[in-house]
Design an enzyme around this catalytic site. Structure first.
Site, PDB file in Angstrom:
ATOM      1  N   ARG A  26       0.825  -1.214   0.000  1.00  0.00           N
ATOM      2  CA  ARG A  26       0.000   0.000   0.000  1.00  0.00           C
ATOM      3  C   ARG A  26       0.853   1.254   0.000  1.00  0.00           C
ATOM      4  O   ARG A  26       0.448   2.287   0.574  1.00  0.00           O
ATOM      5  CB  ARG A  26      -0.969   0.013   1.187  1.00  0.00           C
ATOM      6  CG  ARG A  26      -2.056  -1.036   1.099  1.00  0.00           C
ATOM      7  CD  ARG A  26      -3.069  -0.856   2.214  1.00  0.00           C
ATOM      8  NE  ARG A  26      -3.954  -1.989   2.326  1.00  0.00           N
ATOM      9  CZ  ARG A  26      -4.648  -2.308   3.406  1.00  0.00           C
ATOM     10  NH1 ARG A  26      -4.547  -1.567   4.495  1.00  0.00           N
ATOM     11  NH2 ARG A  26      -5.446  -3.359   3.419  1.00  0.00           N
ATOM     12  N   ARG A  30      -3.576   6.470   0.978  1.00  0.00           N
ATOM     13  CA  ARG A  30      -4.165   7.652   1.605  1.00  0.00           C
ATOM     14  C   ARG A  30      -3.228   8.413   2.526  1.00  0.00           C
ATOM     15  O   ARG A  30      -3.532   9.555   2.903  1.00  0.00           O
ATOM     16  CB  ARG A  30      -5.425   7.240   2.379  1.00  0.00           C
ATOM     17  CG  ARG A  30      -6.596   6.876   1.485  1.00  0.00           C
ATOM     18  CD  ARG A  30      -7.782   6.400   2.303  1.00  0.00           C
ATOM     19  NE  ARG A  30      -7.525   5.095   2.901  1.00  0.00           N
ATOM     20  CZ  ARG A  30      -8.258   4.568   3.871  1.00  0.00           C
ATOM     21  NH1 ARG A  30      -9.269   5.252   4.383  1.00  0.00           N
ATOM     22  NH2 ARG A  30      -7.981   3.355   4.334  1.00  0.00           N
ATOM     23  N   ARG A  39      -7.257  11.079  -5.787  1.00  0.00           N
ATOM     24  CA  ARG A  39      -8.486  10.323  -5.542  1.00  0.00           C
ATOM     25  C   ARG A  39      -9.708  11.237  -5.646  1.00  0.00           C
ATOM     26  O   ARG A  39     -10.744  10.854  -6.229  1.00  0.00           O
ATOM     27  CB  ARG A  39      -8.398   9.670  -4.166  1.00  0.00           C
ATOM     28  CG  ARG A  39      -9.680   9.077  -3.605  1.00  0.00           C
ATOM     29  CD  ARG A  39     -10.149   7.883  -4.381  1.00  0.00           C
ATOM     30  NE  ARG A  39     -11.322   7.297  -3.736  1.00  0.00           N
ATOM     31  CZ  ARG A  39     -12.550   7.795  -3.784  1.00  0.00           C
ATOM     32  NH1 ARG A  39     -12.786   8.891  -4.480  1.00  0.00           N
ATOM     33  NH2 ARG A  39     -13.545   7.200  -3.159  1.00  0.00           N
ATOM     34  N   ASP A  76      -6.627  -3.163  -7.970  1.00  0.00           N
ATOM     35  CA  ASP A  76      -7.349  -3.813  -6.887  1.00  0.00           C
ATOM     36  C   ASP A  76      -7.469  -5.291  -7.203  1.00  0.00           C
ATOM     37  O   ASP A  76      -7.645  -5.657  -8.367  1.00  0.00           O
ATOM     38  CB  ASP A  76      -8.737  -3.189  -6.718  1.00  0.00           C
ATOM     39  CG  ASP A  76      -9.414  -3.643  -5.439  1.00  0.00           C
ATOM     40  OD1 ASP A  76     -10.074  -4.709  -5.459  1.00  0.00           O
ATOM     41  OD2 ASP A  76      -9.274  -2.964  -4.406  1.00  0.00           O
ATOM     42  N   TYR A 152     -14.772 -13.197  -1.578  1.00  0.00           N
ATOM     43  CA  TYR A 152     -15.575 -12.032  -1.968  1.00  0.00           C
ATOM     44  C   TYR A 152     -16.687 -12.426  -2.939  1.00  0.00           C
ATOM     45  O   TYR A 152     -17.805 -11.907  -2.863  1.00  0.00           O
ATOM     46  CB  TYR A 152     -14.687 -10.979  -2.622  1.00  0.00           C
ATOM     47  CG  TYR A 152     -13.767 -10.256  -1.675  1.00  0.00           C
ATOM     48  CD1 TYR A 152     -14.211  -9.161  -0.943  1.00  0.00           C
ATOM     49  CD2 TYR A 152     -12.445 -10.646  -1.521  1.00  0.00           C
ATOM     50  CE1 TYR A 152     -13.368  -8.477  -0.080  1.00  0.00           C
ATOM     51  CE2 TYR A 152     -11.587  -9.985  -0.664  1.00  0.00           C
ATOM     52  CZ  TYR A 152     -12.054  -8.893   0.057  1.00  0.00           C
ATOM     53  OH  TYR A 152     -11.215  -8.226   0.918  1.00  0.00           O
TER      54      TYR A 152
END
Length: 358
Positions: A26, A30, A39, A76, A152
Site C-alpha cells: 500500500r 491515503r 483520488r 485492486d 468475496y
C-alpha cells in the site's frame, strides 16, 4: 537495462545485492496528500483504478517521494472477478461489494475466464508505469489468490465470519472447487498479461488464506496458488520473472508454501523472520516483515526497528535473499516523513551490516 540489474529482482532470486531492497505494501495510498488529491479528482476509487492515466500516476507518486527499489501497480485484487461479470461497486462505508455474488449452482456453472480486453485498462497502466519508471526500479504486478477472490465472490463483499463460503466448502466442496478452478485460470491469465505489459515481478495476495483450518488451507488455497504459479510465464525476453506469495497468518504452512513454486514468501508481522529463514533454508527468498505501527513512532524508534528486522533475518550467506517490507499495508495515519526515514534506514543499515552484500 537488464532486468537482473534491479536490486529487487536480484534479492528475489537470492543473488547478492549492495543493499537490502525495500518497497511497502500500500505504498500508494491515503497517507500521501498527493494521492488524496488524485483520488478526489478521479471522483471514485473505481474510476481511479480503471483510468490508466490516474492509476499510473498513483503508481508513480511514492517513487517520486522515496528512494524505493520497486513500484507496485496501482489496482485492486477484485478487478478479476469484476471482469468475470460479478459487478464490482463500492458502497458508502461498506467497502467493495458485488452486485451478482455466486449464490446458486447455475451461476457457478456459468462462471468463465474473462476476455483479455475486459482488463485492458490494467495492462495499459502496467505498460505506462513501466515506461515512466527509472530502469533501476522494478515494477511489481499482482493479483488476489483464487481462495481470497472466491471469498468475496461468494460472500458478496468482505467475508466477515466467512459463513457462506465455509458452508459451501463443507457442504458443497465441488461447487467451491469449480469457482477456484475457473478463478485460478483467470488469475494466471491476468498475471501473464501483466508480464507481457511490463511487470517484472509478481505477487499473489492470499489475504484470507489464514482464515482456513489446517488441511483446508492446503486443499482450497495453496493448491490453487500452485495452479496459478504453474501457469505463469517464468521468463520474459530471456529474463526471469520472480513470484511472491503472501498469506497473512500462514506461518504454520511456511514449509509447504516454500515448495509451491514461488520464488519468495512475504511474511506478516507475527512471523519470526529468523525462524522462517531457518525453516525454508535456501529454497526461497523472504519478504517483510516490519509491524506497520512502527511507522507511527519517532525517527529513533523506526531506525531501531529497521535494524532489529535486518538482524532478525541475519547476515548474508549462500542462498540468502531478503526484501524489506511491512508485515501488512501502510496505515493511512502514517506520515510521509516516517516512510522516508524507513527507506533511508533500510538502505543505510543494510550496507553497514554487510560489506558481504556488495
Amino acid at each position: 537495462m537488464s532486468l537482473h540489474t534491479t536490486t529487487l529482482i536480484k534479492a528475489l532470486l537470492r543473488q547478492p545485492t549492495a543493499h537490502t531492497p525495500v518497497w511497502l505494501m500500500r505504498q500508494a495510498g491515503r497517507y500521501l496528500p498527493e494521492y488524496r488529491e488524485l483520488r478526489a479528482r478521479a471522483g471514485s476509487f473505481l474510476n481511479l483504478a480503471k483510468t490508466p492515466d490516474y492509476a499510473t500516476e498513483a503508481t508513480l507518486q511514492p517513487m517520486r517521494r522515496f528512494n524505493l527499489d520497486a513500484a507496485i501497480v496501482f489496482s485492486d485484487i477484485l478487478t478479476v472477478p469484476d471482469a468475470m461479470g460479478l459487478g464490482l461497486y463500492f458502497g458508502t462505508g461498506e467497502g467493495p461489494r458485488f452486485r451478482h455474488p455466486l449464490r446458486d449452482e447455475q451461476a457457478i456453472k456459468r462462471l468463465r475466464v474473462p476476455e483479455p480486453e475486459s482488463l485492458d485498462y490494467l495492462y495499459q497502466t502496467v505498460a505506462q508505469a513501466r515506461r515512466a519508471l527509472d530502469p533501476k526500479a522494478a515494477l511489481i504486478g499482482f493479483a488476489g489468490s483464487p481462495w481470497t477472490l472466491a471469498c468475496y465472490m461468494v460472500e458478496g463483499g468482505p467475508p466477515g465470519d466467512f459463513q457462506l463460503i465455509k458452508k459451501m466448502l463443507y457442504r458443497r466442496p465441488e461447487l467451491l472447487q469449480r469457482i477456484l478452478q475457473v478463478t485460478s485460470q483467470a488469475v494466471a491469465a491476468s498475471l501473464n498479461a501483466q508480464i507481457e505489459s511490463g511487470a517484472q515481478a509478481l505477487m499473489i495476495f492470499d489475504t484470507w488464506g489464514g482464515a482456513l483450518a489446517d488441511g483446508a488451507y492446503q486443499r482450497f488455497s495453496l493448491f490453487y496458488m500452485r495452479e496459478v504459479l504453474a501457469r505463469l510465464h517464468k521468463t520474459h525476453h530471456g529474463q526471469r520473472v520472480p513470484s511472491i506469495i503472501y498469506t497473512p497468518g500462514g506461518s504454520p504452512w511456511l514449509g509447504e508454501m516454500a515448495d509451491s513454486g514461488a520464488d519468495a514468501l512475504s511474511l506478516d508481522s507475527a512471523c519470526n523472520l529468523g525462524m522462517a529463514r531457518q525453516l525454508v533454508g535456501h529454497s526461497v527468498a523472504l519478504q517483510g516483515n516490519l509491524d506497520p505501527s512502527v511507522l507511527l513512532g519517532d525517527e529513533a524508534c523506526i531506525r531501531r526497528e529497521v535494524q532489529r528486522t535486518l538482524q532478525a533475518f541475519g547476515p548474508p550467506a549462500a542462498g540468502f535473499g531478503h526484501v524489506f517490507n511491512l508485515g501488512q499495508g501502510i496505515s493511512p495515519a502514517t506520515s510521509p516523513e516516517a516512510v522516508a526515514t524507513l527507506v533511508e534506514a533500510v538502505h543505510e543499515l543494510s550496507r553497514v551490516r554487510g560489506g558481504a552484500y556488495a
